[in-house]
Structure formats: structure tokens, C-alpha cells
Design a protein around this motif. Structure first.
Motif, PDB file in Angstrom:
ATOM      1  N   LYS B 103       1.881   0.028  -7.730  1.00 37.80           N
ATOM      2  CA  LYS B 103       1.475  -1.321  -7.454  1.00 37.80           C
ATOM      3  C   LYS B 103       2.653  -2.585  -7.029  1.00 37.80           C
ATOM      4  N   THR B 106       3.945  -1.048  -3.513  1.00 43.13           N
ATOM      5  CA  THR B 106       2.927  -1.794  -2.860  1.00 43.13           C
ATOM      6  C   THR B 106       3.543  -2.842  -1.932  1.00 43.13           C
ATOM      7  N   PHE B 127      -6.648   0.442   0.439  1.00 41.50           N
ATOM      8  CA  PHE B 127      -6.009   0.290  -0.920  1.00 41.50           C
ATOM      9  C   PHE B 127      -7.940   1.201  -1.465  1.00 41.50           C
ATOM     10  N   PRO B 164      -6.122  -6.885  -4.061  1.00 40.71           N
ATOM     11  CA  PRO B 164      -5.438  -6.913  -3.376  1.00 40.71           C
ATOM     12  C   PRO B 164      -5.184  -8.087  -2.679  1.00 40.71           C
TER      13      PRO B 164
END
Lengths: 233, 233
Positions: B103, B106, B127, B164
Motif C-alpha cells: 500500500k 501504491t 484496486f 483508495p
């Protein structure tokens, strides 16, 4: 080329599944319009056939075929009474068209698609679901919303998530996918068209509430579709 | 051509939105493999660029380019450190690749994609969400599941639906779509590979439970993805 998600999903499924034993012969129900999805199948080497109830949209599809020098074989026809013999297609699908029928006619149409499909062949169909927003029009039967379009009354059918299963007798469901789109910056109808659409015979909203509803569209718009791919047993 | 739903959705969005003022120059992050999605953009007249971390997958993509006589410009590169200058692309996307990062990474990757994107340009990213099943591997951080693949540890990140949003600063989300696929007849891994994958250092299942899990895959398999399309402000 316009890439409709349900058509891409069906083609992708077929590319990954083992269907090389099936003749590449496909029928689309509701096949016409400016960007006929069958063109994707044509590109992949399929023999394509399509039916559509609208002369105007068939004209648009034929213009596309001339412009791109492709032969998609789109003719006039109603998916409730498909003008082809039994079991002649390996693949049958519709995209964003079945929703324009009442629920009773939806059952008739799926039965017709099944009739023209060969044993072992694949069917792909989609259903709009009731968590979509807004649901406008007069709800004459559960989930059947009627609006006016020009001279005609037009229906859109919306389903509970577990409701479409009833249509899949003699079919094995091999794929089920729910797509929920939330569009934040695109509303498909202009403010003016939205307001002109208002008619108190088929909506419970007052005119003022209706106008306000347009402003809310951007924030609350939601379109949910359940797509099934099924194999004829 | 393999039609990945997220790539079709992005292209369809761009075809319906008014983006004719933007140069047709696109970057895909995680672009290689046997069927490079960039080919769809190439077909639509885009100047394409792609990066990928895998030499093997870059080799497959180059073979595709030779076979189909297309030039997609796929080079080696990591989306956490994109080898291009600031603001050179009108469109940047990834498909089924971002999920292979932690994460934290990301966040780094989305920031990099934003850096190489021009103002007014569009980004599309996806996602995987936590309602997917099965979630296998060792959960070293919330939603980060690690498994072994060959010599390496591999992570897949799964998100809560509202998680997200944190990555989209300086970006207007213009499209949000959730796709939940339930595959009934296709399981992507063979029974033998599934069983060989078992390793008690990273799963809480016993070997017997693990074997049984494979039998349940057919009934319970579910893959949920949230896709965002966002415009750089």
C-alpha cells in the motif's frame, strides 16, 4: 470503435475458455447503431449476424459497415421472435438492449436466444439492477419504469440481484459479474432535456423536485448491471 | 487481442468525453505480456509507451509487436520510479498491476503516474477490494497478502471500498466503477499447482484445509476491483 464492457467481457471469456471446437458464428440481439459491437467479433474472425427493431439504427450500422468495409449482416428483427432457425449459432448475446423489454418479454427473448443457440454454445445477457439511481418514470409493474420518448411509451426494467436466475433454465451459468458505475462528471441528458421530460402523469415528483433531481444526478448517479454468461446444456 | 475490462472502460470513457484537445500520447504502467493492452490504443491512433519490470514479459510483448507489425515502445521500468520527464503524457493507466505493490508503494506509484501526466490529462487505476475470495497468503500488513512465487515473495494488496480515495489528491475523480466477477467454471490455477503452493509459514490453513479450499473455489470465487478514472487539475 466503441468498446462496450459487456461485449469485451464476453469476448475475453471466450478467448480464455476452450471454445475452439465451436463454429465462430455469432448473433447479436439489438445489434444496430452508430458503433455496432459486432465489429469486434468480425475483427476476431467471426461470421456475424445481428437483428434490431429500429430502421434508423440499422441505417447507422450499415453506414458504419460501408465506411469500414466490413460485412456484419444486420437485419430487421425482434428478439422476442428471432428470424432464424433453431440451433444455428454458437454464440448469442445482447448488450444494453434487453433492459428495454418488460420482464415478461425478457423471459420470451431469453427463450428465443436459447432456441437459436446450439448445444454447448454460449449466451451473454445483462440486466439492470434496482440499486441504480435515478429510477425515473411510472412503475407500472415491479421494476418496470415507463417514460415517454417522442410518440412512444418506453420501458426500462430493473431487477433484484437474485431475480434474473429464473431465466436460465437448461443453461449453465459460467460467469456472473456485477458492474456498478458511478459517473461524476458525465450526465447523459442535458438539463433542458431533463426538464422537458417531466410529465406528472408518470412521476411522483413535483416539477420543482424534478428540476432539483437533475442537480443531484452528478452526485448520486449510479448504474448497476448484472451480466451472465451461460452455456446451453 | 485480449480485452481487459479496465482498459476497455478507460478507452470508452475517453471516446465519450471531450478530449480531442489532448495529444494522443499514452503511458501504460505494467504494460508487457503476451497480449499488451496498449495495442488497443495503438489501433485507435495513439502514440504509445509502456514500462514493465519483467524482462520475460517484455520479451513476450516484443514478440507480439513483431508478429503484428506494431510499435508500442515498451521498455524496462518500475512504476515507483517512472523513467520519463514530468508532464509528458496526456493519458496514463495501469491494469491488474498496481495490486502487486504494497500500500505504501501504491501511493508512491500513483504519485509518479501523476507526475508524468499533463494538467488536464487522465489517469486510470484499479484496486482489488477486500470482498474478493479467497484471500491467501500471510497478511503482513492490513490487506497486504504475501505468497511465494518461485524464488520471490510476492504481495497482493486488497482495499476497503473507501480506502483508495486517499491517493487522489490534485486529481478530480471523473469515473468510479466496481466490478465483482463470480467465476463458476474457471479457476485460474490447477488443483496440483494449488496444493504445491501450500506453505505453512504464510497461511493459517492446515494442509487438509488448504486442499479443501480448492474444491470450494468453484462455488465461492469472487474477484472485486474498484476502477477510478481521474483528471489532473
Amino acid at each position: 470503435m466503441l468498446l462496450r464492457p459487456s461485449v469485451c467481457t464476453f469476448l475475453q471469456y471466450l478467448q480464455q475458455a476452450n471454445v475452439t471446437h465451436l463454429e465462430k458464428k455469432v448473433l447479436e440481439c439489438g445489434a444496430a447503431g452508430r458503433y455496432p459491437p459486432l465489429a469486434l467479433f468480425y475483427e476476431e474472425g467471426y461470421e456475424t449476424y445481428g437483428i434490431d427493431v429500429s430502421d434508423y439504427r440499422i441505417g447507422l450500422a450499415r453506414a458504419f459497415c460501408r465506411e469500414h468495409d466490413v460485412s456484419l449482416n444486420i437485419i430487421k428483427g425482434d428478439m422476442r421472435d428471432i428470424p432464424f432457425d433453431d440451433e444455428v449459432f454458437s454464440f448469442v448475446y445482447e448488450s444494453d438492449s434487453l433492459c428495454r423489454l418488460t420482464k415478461k418479454d425478457t423471459g420470451v427473448a431469453v427463450k428465443e436466444m436459447k432456441r437459436v443457440l446450439r448445444r454447448g454454445g454460449y449466451l451473454s445477457v445483462g440486466f439492470m439492477t434496482l440499486d441504480s439511481w435515478p429510477l425515473t418514470g411510472e412503475e407500472r409493474n415491479p421494476g418496470e419504469f415507463w417514460t415517454h420518448s417522442g410518440e412512444r411509451d418506453v420501458v426500462h426494467s430493473f431487477f433484484e440481484d437474485d431475480e434474473p436466475g429464473q431465466y436460465f433454465t437448461d443453461l449453465d451459468i459460467v460467469w456472473e459479474e456485477k458492474r456498478t458505475a458511478v459517473r461524476r462528471d458525465t450526465v447523459t441528458v442535458s438539463r433542458e432535456d431533463w426538464i422537458n421530460q417531466y410529465n406528472d402523469t408518470w412521476t411522483r415528483y413535483s416539477k420543482d423536485e424534478w428540476v432539483k433531481l437533475y442537480d443531484e444526478c452528478k452526485a448520486h448517479f449510479r448504474l448497476s448491471v448484472l451480466q451472465y454468461i451461460a452455456r446451453k446444456t
